[in-house]
Design a protein around this motif. Structure first.
Motif, mmCIF file in Angstrom:
data_model
loop_
_atom_site.group_PDB
_atom_site.id
_atom_site.type_symbol
_atom_site.label_atom_id
_atom_site.label_comp_id
_atom_site.label_asym_id
_atom_site.label_seq_id
_atom_site.Cartn_x
_atom_site.Cartn_y
_atom_site.Cartn_z
ATOM 1 N N TRP A 64 -25.679 72.956 -13.711
ATOM 2 C CA TRP A 64 -24.561 73.170 -12.887
ATOM 3 C C TRP A 64 -23.316 72.758 -13.706
ATOM 4 C CZ3 TRP A 64 -22.457 68.804 -9.212
ATOM 5 C CH2 TRP A 64 -21.513 69.278 -8.370
ATOM 6 N N ILE A 65 -23.374 71.853 -14.441
ATOM 7 C CA ILE A 65 -22.097 71.621 -15.333
ATOM 8 C C ILE A 65 -21.832 72.513 -16.399
ATOM 9 C CG2 ILE A 65 -22.327 69.054 -15.075
ATOM 10 C CD1 ILE A 65 -23.058 69.131 -18.350
ATOM 11 N N GLN A 66 -22.745 73.675 -16.860
ATOM 12 C CA GLN A 66 -22.718 74.706 -17.606
ATOM 13 C C GLN A 66 -22.272 75.780 -17.031
ATOM 14 O OE1 GLN A 66 -26.090 74.203 -20.164
ATOM 15 N NE2 GLN A 66 -25.213 72.289 -21.143
ATOM 16 N N SER A 67 -22.345 76.038 -15.956
ATOM 17 C CA SER A 67 -22.064 77.259 -15.155
ATOM 18 C C SER A 67 -20.791 77.200 -14.104
ATOM 19 C CB SER A 67 -23.492 77.721 -14.460
ATOM 20 O OG SER A 67 -23.797 76.807 -13.331
ATOM 21 N N VAL A 68 -20.440 75.984 -13.680
ATOM 22 C CA VAL A 68 -19.242 75.996 -12.671
ATOM 23 C C VAL A 68 -18.209 75.324 -13.452
ATOM 24 C CG1 VAL A 68 -18.721 75.467 -10.390
ATOM 25 C CG2 VAL A 68 -21.221 76.247 -10.822
ATOM 26 N N PRO A 69 -16.943 75.811 -13.633
ATOM 27 C CA PRO A 69 -15.834 75.075 -14.050
ATOM 28 C C PRO A 69 -15.744 73.708 -13.318
ATOM 29 C CG PRO A 69 -15.134 77.205 -13.496
ATOM 30 C CD PRO A 69 -16.485 77.057 -12.905
ATOM 31 N N ILE A 70 -15.173 72.675 -14.235
ATOM 32 C CA ILE A 70 -15.121 71.345 -13.563
ATOM 33 C C ILE A 70 -14.318 71.001 -12.423
ATOM 34 C CG2 ILE A 70 -13.259 70.551 -15.422
ATOM 35 C CD1 ILE A 70 -15.106 68.008 -15.739
ATOM 36 N N TRP A 71 -13.320 71.973 -12.266
ATOM 37 C CA TRP A 71 -12.307 71.840 -11.261
ATOM 38 C C TRP A 71 -12.805 72.529 -9.941
ATOM 39 C CZ3 TRP A 71 -10.630 73.595 -15.946
ATOM 40 C CH2 TRP A 71 -10.654 75.223 -16.043
ATOM 41 N N ASP A 72 -13.821 73.335 -10.003
ATOM 42 C CA ASP A 72 -14.517 73.600 -8.876
ATOM 43 C C ASP A 72 -15.749 72.780 -8.354
ATOM 44 O OD1 ASP A 72 -13.061 75.719 -8.436
ATOM 45 O OD2 ASP A 72 -14.548 77.179 -9.526
ATOM 46 N N ARG A 73 -16.213 72.140 -9.431
ATOM 47 C CA ARG A 73 -17.364 71.054 -8.910
ATOM 48 C C ARG A 73 -16.674 69.846 -8.220
ATOM 49 N NH1 ARG A 73 -18.854 69.414 -14.172
ATOM 50 N NH2 ARG A 73 -18.260 71.108 -15.388
ATOM 51 N N SER A 74 -15.518 69.570 -8.719
ATOM 52 C CA SER A 74 -14.896 68.348 -7.991
ATOM 53 C C SER A 74 -13.468 68.543 -8.008
ATOM 54 C CB SER A 74 -15.054 66.947 -8.966
ATOM 55 O OG SER A 74 -14.539 65.895 -8.079
ATOM 56 N N PRO A 75 -13.018 69.289 -6.797
ATOM 57 C CA PRO A 75 -11.794 69.746 -6.781
ATOM 58 C C PRO A 75 -10.955 68.808 -6.598
ATOM 59 C CG PRO A 75 -13.261 70.794 -5.020
ATOM 60 C CD PRO A 75 -14.006 69.728 -5.594
ATOM 61 N N TRP A 76 -9.643 68.952 -7.096
ATOM 62 C CA TRP A 76 -8.239 68.089 -7.270
ATOM 63 C C TRP A 76 -7.552 68.084 -5.776
ATOM 64 C CZ3 TRP A 76 -8.874 67.386 -12.527
ATOM 65 C CH2 TRP A 76 -8.171 66.268 -12.886
ATOM 66 N N LEU A 77 -7.910 67.081 -5.154
ATOM 67 C CA LEU A 77 -7.362 67.052 -3.613
ATOM 68 C C LEU A 77 -5.972 67.414 -3.478
ATOM 69 C CD1 LEU A 77 -7.932 65.948 -0.684
ATOM 70 C CD2 LEU A 77 -7.220 63.691 -1.626
ATOM 71 N N GLU A 78 -4.971 67.018 -4.403
ATOM 72 C CA GLU A 78 -3.699 67.505 -4.154
ATOM 73 C C GLU A 78 -3.141 68.676 -4.627
ATOM 74 O OE1 GLU A 78 -4.988 64.540 -5.687
ATOM 75 O OE2 GLU A 78 -4.135 64.382 -7.238
ATOM 76 N N SER A 79 -4.107 69.459 -5.330
ATOM 77 C CA SER A 79 -3.526 70.718 -5.812
ATOM 78 C C SER A 79 -3.679 72.075 -4.585
ATOM 79 C CB SER A 79 -4.489 70.883 -7.232
ATOM 80 O OG SER A 79 -5.632 71.510 -6.786
ATOM 81 N N GLN A 80 -2.933 72.758 -4.904
ATOM 82 C CA GLN A 80 -2.829 73.690 -3.841
ATOM 83 C C GLN A 80 -4.182 74.459 -3.432
ATOM 84 O OE1 GLN A 80 -0.198 77.110 -4.920
ATOM 85 N NE2 GLN A 80 1.252 75.578 -5.737
ATOM 86 N N GLY A 81 -4.976 74.915 -4.730
ATOM 87 C CA GLY A 81 -6.214 75.524 -4.480
ATOM 88 C C GLY A 81 -7.090 74.797 -3.823
ATOM 89 N N ALA A 82 -7.355 73.629 -4.014
ATOM 90 C CA ALA A 82 -8.305 72.718 -3.689
ATOM 91 C C ALA A 82 -8.420 72.488 -2.165
ATOM 92 C CB ALA A 82 -8.237 71.508 -4.580
#
Ligand code: PPS
Length: 270
Positions: A64-82
């Motif tokens: 999982w950690i080697q195939s999915v970007p870290i910000w998709d695994r644990s989205p940044w609550l306050e950022s627009q995309g998350a």
């Protein structure tokens, strides 16, 4: 100050953040009891913790950690995309945030969602942030997310709660395996010794530096024309290579004033 978005007295970097979203998160984001939040002041070891928690979830399997970007695994609550991603996500969510206490979603305080709060010597936070922020295309003239002292003081008031785990970067560094076990206990997970070894191995500084899903090398050129070096040094006490004696003394004075009343045992760093 044009490179900041100001909300409730806190400056946010203008890229990735919108006032309406931060406001909506604060008032309307609904935490679920099974959610886990990694909460930090920037540059305190956020991504390290995300990597460890992801690896605990997969029992050390690095797929999982080697195939999915870290910000998709644990989205940044306050950022627009998350935000849209998180509200539509089913099941237990892993969420990252740097939000100060007074802007955090109100629903958290009546939920059983868990927070892992990581603190780091603010002198090292300053040095780490200095090198990091100067690599971004927008020049950031003041400290994003406001004062370290305010952030830390407010969140530390939660430290006796059962759903709040306080860790320090320095402790994780000193004894990573014990910290991983502590996190497992907090999250109600159990790892076999070989699984623990794998979590330890794949969350190491070197492994993360080489993992393009975690080292921020996927960040686009318009945001960071010369690339971003998230995994810069990964040490404790680097501030001693950068602070003058006068700066160190001035910092000590401010620290003592601002953190008066907290047990010194909470801040065991050099
Ligand atoms: S951010 O941008 O706020 O999310 O940054 P954050 O992840 O909180 O902090 C970055 C610093 O954490 C160090 N780091 C690590 N240290 C040791 N081991 C591992 N695995 C690790 N992963 C990240 C990273 O090197 C940054 O610290 P400095 O002092 O700049 O090296």
């Amino acid at each position: 100050m044009s490179d900041y978005l100001w909300f409730e007295g806190i400056p946010f970097p203008i890229i990735e953040y919108e006032k309406e979203i931060i406001e909506e998160i604060h008032n309307k984001f609904v935490f679920r009891d099974e959610d886990t939040v990694i909460l930090t002041y920037p540059k305190s070891g956020t991504n390290w913790l995300i990597e460890i928690v992801c690896l605990i979830q997969t029992k050390g399997d690095p797929n999982w950690i080697q195939s999915v970007p870290i910000w998709d695994r644990s989205p940044w609550l306050e950022s627009q995309g998350a935000y849209p991603l998180l509200i539509n996500k089913e099941g237990p969510r892993l969420i990252t945030s740097h939000l100060p206490f007074h802007i955090f979603p109100k629903s958290f305080f009546s939920s059983k969602a868990k927070i892992i709060y990581v603190i780091r010597n603010p002198r090292d936070v300053l040095v780490s942030g200095y090198f990091f922020w100067t690599m971004l295309s927008t020049l950031i003239p003041t400290v994003a997310y406001g004062s370290w002292f305010e952030h830390t003081r407010a969140w530390l008031s939660m430290r006796e709660r059962d759903n709040f785990l306080l860790l320090s970067y320095e402790d994780i560094k000193k004894d990573t395996k014990s910290t991983i076990k502590k996190i497992c206990d907090f999250l109600g997970k159990k790892l076999e010794p070989d699984e623990l070894d794998m979590v330890f191995k794949y969350s190491s500084f070197q492994a993360m530096k080489e993992n393009k899903m975690s080292n921020y090398s996927l960040i686009t050129e318009d945001m960071a024309p010369n690339g971003l070096d998230l995994l810069r040094k990964g040490t404790t006490g680097d501030w001693k290579n950068h602070f003058t004696v006068a700066q160190a003394e001035a910092f000590d004075k401010v620290f003592q004033e601002k953190m008066a009343g907290f047990p010194l045992g909470l801040f065991l760093w050099e």
